[in-house]
Scaffold this motif. Structure first.
Motif, PDB file in Angstrom:
ATOM      1  N   THR A  81       0.829  -1.215   0.000  1.00  0.00           N
ATOM      2  CA  THR A  81       0.000   0.000   0.000  1.00  0.00           C
ATOM      3  C   THR A  81       0.862   1.263   0.000  1.00  0.00           C
ATOM      4  O   THR A  81       0.377   2.342   0.368  1.00  0.00           O
ATOM      5  CB  THR A  81      -0.921   0.017   1.233  1.00  0.00           C
ATOM      6  OG1 THR A  81      -0.118  -0.070   2.422  1.00  0.00           O
ATOM      7  CG2 THR A  81      -1.915  -1.130   1.184  1.00  0.00           C
ATOM      8  N   LYS A  82       2.128   1.145  -0.398  1.00  0.00           N
ATOM      9  CA  LYS A  82       3.025   2.291  -0.422  1.00  0.00           C
ATOM     10  C   LYS A  82       3.488   2.552  -1.849  1.00  0.00           C
ATOM     11  O   LYS A  82       3.770   1.631  -2.608  1.00  0.00           O
ATOM     12  CB  LYS A  82       4.238   2.044   0.471  1.00  0.00           C
ATOM     13  CG  LYS A  82       3.896   1.913   1.949  1.00  0.00           C
ATOM     14  CD  LYS A  82       5.158   1.672   2.773  1.00  0.00           C
ATOM     15  CE  LYS A  82       4.834   1.510   4.249  1.00  0.00           C
ATOM     16  NZ  LYS A  82       6.056   1.262   5.059  1.00  0.00           N
ATOM     17  N   ILE A  83       3.584   3.845  -2.182  1.00  0.00           N
ATOM     18  CA  ILE A  83       4.069   4.220  -3.505  1.00  0.00           C
ATOM     19  C   ILE A  83       5.586   4.294  -3.459  1.00  0.00           C
ATOM     20  O   ILE A  83       6.190   4.677  -2.451  1.00  0.00           O
ATOM     21  CB  ILE A  83       3.469   5.574  -3.950  1.00  0.00           C
ATOM     22  CG1 ILE A  83       3.669   5.784  -5.450  1.00  0.00           C
ATOM     23  CG2 ILE A  83       4.042   6.712  -3.141  1.00  0.00           C
ATOM     24  CD1 ILE A  83       2.808   4.892  -6.294  1.00  0.00           C
ATOM     25  N   LEU A  84       6.225   3.902  -4.536  1.00  0.00           N
ATOM     26  CA  LEU A  84       7.690   3.923  -4.598  1.00  0.00           C
ATOM     27  C   LEU A  84       8.199   5.365  -4.589  1.00  0.00           C
ATOM     28  O   LEU A  84       7.566   6.267  -5.157  1.00  0.00           O
ATOM     29  CB  LEU A  84       8.166   3.210  -5.855  1.00  0.00           C
ATOM     30  CG  LEU A  84       7.970   1.682  -5.881  1.00  0.00           C
ATOM     31  CD1 LEU A  84       8.326   1.136  -7.255  1.00  0.00           C
ATOM     32  CD2 LEU A  84       8.809   1.017  -4.807  1.00  0.00           C
ATOM     33  N   PRO A  85       9.340   5.600  -3.994  1.00  0.00           N
ATOM     34  CA  PRO A  85       9.886   6.967  -3.930  1.00  0.00           C
ATOM     35  C   PRO A  85      10.669   7.303  -5.190  1.00  0.00           C
ATOM     36  O   PRO A  85      10.886   6.461  -6.073  1.00  0.00           O
ATOM     37  CB  PRO A  85      10.811   6.892  -2.722  1.00  0.00           C
ATOM     38  CG  PRO A  85      11.318   5.484  -2.740  1.00  0.00           C
ATOM     39  CD  PRO A  85      10.174   4.648  -3.247  1.00  0.00           C
ATOM     40  N   SER A  86      11.101   8.543  -5.279  1.00  0.00           N
ATOM     41  CA  SER A  86      12.003   8.958  -6.354  1.00  0.00           C
ATOM     42  C   SER A  86      13.307   8.178  -6.218  1.00  0.00           C
ATOM     43  O   SER A  86      13.746   7.857  -5.114  1.00  0.00           O
ATOM     44  CB  SER A  86      12.278  10.456  -6.275  1.00  0.00           C
ATOM     45  OG  SER A  86      11.073  11.206  -6.362  1.00  0.00           O
ATOM     46  N   ASN A  87      13.909   7.902  -7.370  1.00  0.00           N
ATOM     47  CA  ASN A  87      15.128   7.090  -7.345  1.00  0.00           C
ATOM     48  C   ASN A  87      16.004   7.459  -8.524  1.00  0.00           C
ATOM     49  O   ASN A  87      15.548   7.451  -9.677  1.00  0.00           O
ATOM     50  CB  ASN A  87      14.769   5.601  -7.384  1.00  0.00           C
ATOM     51  CG  ASN A  87      15.996   4.709  -7.396  1.00  0.00           C
ATOM     52  OD1 ASN A  87      16.419   4.243  -8.448  1.00  0.00           O
ATOM     53  ND2 ASN A  87      16.573   4.455  -6.220  1.00  0.00           N
ATOM     54  N   GLY A  88      17.294   7.742  -8.241  1.00  0.00           N
ATOM     55  CA  GLY A  88      18.203   8.104  -9.312  1.00  0.00           C
ATOM     56  C   GLY A  88      17.718   9.357 -10.012  1.00  0.00           C
ATOM     57  O   GLY A  88      17.462  10.397  -9.402  1.00  0.00           O
ATOM     58  N   GLY A  89      17.553   9.274 -11.317  1.00  0.00           N
ATOM     59  CA  GLY A  89      17.054  10.420 -12.076  1.00  0.00           C
ATOM     60  C   GLY A  89      15.536  10.487 -12.138  1.00  0.00           C
ATOM     61  O   GLY A  89      14.967  11.461 -12.638  1.00  0.00           O
TER      62      GLY A  89
END
Length: 795
Positions: free
Chosen positions: A352-360
């Motif tokens: 139930t969690k959205i993935l965070p920003s990663n790399g570019g």
């Protein structure tokens, strides 16, 4: 031996019975849909499978379906109960929202011949007649995300999903990972709708993503509303519902995944018919099985290089060992744990969690989207149109009032009572102001004031018109030749009384009605996220409003009656029967239009438009009929200041004839206006008896004709009367003038009886025998035929 034969016969009989029972067994399918069966999405495809299975298996009795069940759990429960009552023995619970409810009833009826296909992700033990349906939607969203990363021109893609509480976020994350694999510096926007099927919210949520730069948007909604918003903005949509999107939108749909559940329905319906249901079965499918989900062809508008790269990635997905959507290391950042090369399947599906920003790559999470409630005003065309027309009409009324004031001594204006003409025009101005207020969005104040203005405007208009012509009726419908003095000051209380009655009813309406402007959604074709202000009142207020309509209806009826009575008036300037009758009929006709519309509760805009149009048209036409003809006559004929009113039609003599024919026993003589004094001046309360004593009435002579039909009234001005008097004194001796019969003597003659009537005839005879030496003598003799001269100052 006989016992053995009987035993074989019994076994054979049981075998035949079993075969016959199997041949006669039928399957009746019931499908529970979360949304609309015509959504051209998931629910449409499920219902299509039911229809095709019914057709191919020649099912009878026919299968059944229930839709929009996501909106209420009680409705879904009722659908299951109703399905069982109607004999359904294969129940398909198509939405994961109703997974628990389906398991509940499958457990309740597990000992009966009822079979279940339930959409879910968990296997259930102890329910052998239940098949769990699921498909790998994550790989579908991954490949669409991969295409989106290649196709985006802004570098921004989005995703719309039901969100936490309705579904997990695994589909959102799968789309994001696919886009990131195609373009590492992608910007991903994620937003939730709180429902599988809510076209309005989905469309608006998609618009929000578009406003923030997204030009390719994925989704896990049951309908195409998200893609419709994107296509409306000029972009290419994705087919993410299982329905072939190009069937509806053509080349505007770039790429789609397809579902076909017909084989699933046919397979398990045959199991029911053949009584060979596979116990504790499940139906989990994916792209590699090619039995229920597929990828469609690309639109020709998609560049070839993007098609090629996407197809290569699709071939990789066909290898079940390749699953980047659940093997990317970024998944560990939200607490998911790997089991070998992949994330634990149970954890992955329940995430139930959205993935965070990663790399570019950048992730922007908007969370749950709610549509702001918006105020919708009346159409601008209605407001501008009514305001412009009403303002122009007010200008015409003001100009007409100025004309009436400036030319109040003109013959045609003076005969119409200038003060009442001004009051009628003022009432029309009030009506036009009310129309302008009706065309504005209601407030607490305007809900009251606009009804007050409209009602009082019509009351002032019709009340003055009614009273003014009531005086004409009383003065001319006078068979007994009674002397009547009805001045303006005697009419003002009647007008005031009518207005006061109207004010009392309006006060009751406002006091008991609880009049307010309230905001309402879902009216006038508005959505549940739009509202419009409407005027509302209590039941007591509605009763008072109907009383007000009845009151105005009575005024109209009385006005019709009086206009009918004054049609016999033989002086054109006083006879307004035709314009009044026409005006009243027009108002009455519009009233019969307005009342049904008020009662039938149409759209608020339609109701307001009809009221404004009817009020404007009736009032404008009334002004034209009542004043246009007068002004036209002033222009074409002239002002005729102080000139003679004359006509040869019948008025009071007609009334007298009517009374005489009824056997009233009145004298045949007295066919003229007799002692009537018509005084419409504001500065005289009545015809003063002292004036009658101090100066002779400016009537040269009155001779009573024996034939009342030939009666004619001639009204002379002051100037003409004075000239006539001077000329008469030069031609006749005082004794001759004294021989004439004045209007006052007519009253005495009527009282004296037959003796004085004979004497009057004798005097008439003497007048005839005198030599006629001038026009005045001819004029006096012409009175023998029923002519009467009356000073216009007394009119």
């Amino acid at each position: 031996m006989k016992i053995k034969n009987y035993f074989y016969f019994l076994i054979f009989f049981l075998f035949l019975f079993k075969v016959n029972e199997a041949q006669n067994k039928t399957c009746k399918i019931s499908v529970l849909l979360s949304g609309d069966k015509s959504d051209l999405g998931y629910n449409y495809m499920m219902n299509e499978a039911r229809v095709l299975a019914e057709s191919k298996l020649h099912m009878y009795p026919f299968s059944i379906y229930y839709e929009h069940l996501e909106e209420s759990l009680d409705e879904a429960e009722h659908a299951i109960q109703d399905s069982i009552v109607k004999g359904a023995n294969l129940i398909v619970v198509s939405s994961v929202v109703h997974f628990s409810l389906g398991i509940k009833y499958a457990t309740k009826y597990k000992d009966q011949s009822i079979y279940w296909i339930i959409r879910g992700s968990k296997l259930v033990t102890g329910l052998p007649k239940v098949v769990i349906l699921n498909f790998n939607s994550f790989e579908l969203h991954y490949i669409l995300g991969y295409y989106a990363g290649l196709a985006t021109k802004t570098g921004v893609v989005g995703f719309v999903s039901p969100g936490v509480g309705i579904n997990t976020l695994s589909c959102d994350n799968s789309f994001y990972i696919g886009a990131k694999y195609a373009r590492p510096n992608i910007t991903f926007l994620d937003i939730h709708t709180g429902s599988w099927y809510n076209p309005e919210v989905s469309y608006r949520a998609s618009q929000k993503l578009i406003e923030n730069g997204a030009d390719v948007i994925g989704m896990s909604q049951d309908d195409m509303s998200v893609q419709k918003a994107l296509m409306d903005a000029g972009g290419l949509g994705l087919g993410v519902t299982g329905y072939p999107g190009h069937y509806q939108f053509g080349s505007d749909v770039a790429y789609s995944y397809l579902t076909n559940w017909t084989n699933l329905f046919i397979t398990y319906a045959n199991h029911v018919i053949n009584d060979d249901w596979p116990l504790n079965d499940s139906f989990f499918t994916n792209l590699s099985r090619k039995d229920a989900i597929f990828m469609d062809e690309f639109s020709f508008r998609v560049p070839i290089d993007i098609q090629t790269k996407t197809k290569l990635e699709l071939q990789n997905l066909m290898n079940t060992s390749y699953a980047p959507y659940k093997s990317d290391p970024i998944l560990e950042s939200i607490g998911l744990q790997f089991a070998g090369n992949w994330i634990n399947d149970t954890q992955f599906r329940a995430n139930t969690k959205i993935l965070p920003s990663n790399g570019g790559a950048t992730v922007v999470y908007y969370g749950l989207y709610t549509i702001p409630i918006e105020f919708v005003d009346y159409p601008e065309s209605l407001k501008v149109g009514v305001t412009v027309v009403a303002a122009f009409c007010i200008f015409l009324c003001v100009v007409s009032m100025i004309i009436v004031i400036v030319f109040k001594e003109a013959k045609v204006i003076k005969s119409s009572s200038p003060i009442f003409c001004l009051l009628i025009l003022f009432g029309c101005v009030v009506i036009f102001v009310a129309c302008i207020m009706f065309a504005r969005s209601p407030t607490n104040g305007s809900c009251r004031s606009r009804v007050w203005l409209l009602s009082l405007g019509y009351t002032i208009f019709l009340g003055n018109l009614l009273v003014k012509n009531w005086r004409i009726w009383l003065l001319f419908d006078n068979p007994k030749l009674k002397k009547r003095a009805i001045t303006n000051w005697k009419l003002y209380p009647w007008v005031s009384g009518i207005v006061i009655i109207d004010i009392v009813i309006l006060a009751i309406w406002e006091t008991l009605g609880d009049i307010i402007a309230e905001s309402r959604t879902g009216i006038d074709s508005l959505t549940k996220y739009e509202y419009r202000n409407v005027c509302a009142s209590s039941d007591q207020g509605s009763i008072a409003l109907y009383m007000l309509l009845v009151f105005h209806g009575l005024i109209l009826l009385v006005a019709c009656f009086i206009s009918f009575k004054i049609k016999v008036v033989d002086i054109e300037e006083f006879n307004e029967s035709k314009p009044i009758t026409t005006s009243v009929y027009i108002i009455t006709f519009c009233l019969f239009i307005v009342i049904p519309i008020m009662v039938s509760s149409p759209t608020v805009v339609t109701q307001t438009t009809v009221i404004c149009i009817c009020a404007l048209i009736t009032t404008m036409l009334s002004i034209f009929l009542l004043f246009g003809t007068k002004f036209y006559k002033m222009v074409t004929v002239g002002l005729e200041l102080g000139q003679t009113f004359a006509t040869s039609t019948k008025s009071s003599s007609h009334s007298q004839k009517t009374k005489s024919s009824n056997g009233s026993g009145q004298k045949k003589s007295g066919g003229g206006l007799g002692g009537n004094a018509l005084n419409f001046d504001d500065d005289s309360d009545e015809i003063s008896s002292e004036n009658d004593k101090k100066k002779p009435i400016s009537v040269a002579a009155v001779t009573i004709s024996s034939n009342p039909k030939d009666h004619m009234a001639v009204f002379t001005s002051d100037e003409e009367t004075s000239k006539t008097s001077k000329f008469s004194s030069e031609q006749f001796s005082r004794e001759q003038i004294n021989d004439a019969i004045t209007i006052g003597e007519i009253e005495k003659e009527k009282e004296e009886g037959k003796e004085e009537e004979k004497e009057e005839k004798k005097e008439e005879k003497e007048i005839k025998e005198r030599p006629l030496v001038s026009d005045i003598q001819k004029r006096r003799l012409s009175l023998e035929h029923g002519q009467t001269e009356i000073d216009s100052n007394d009119v």
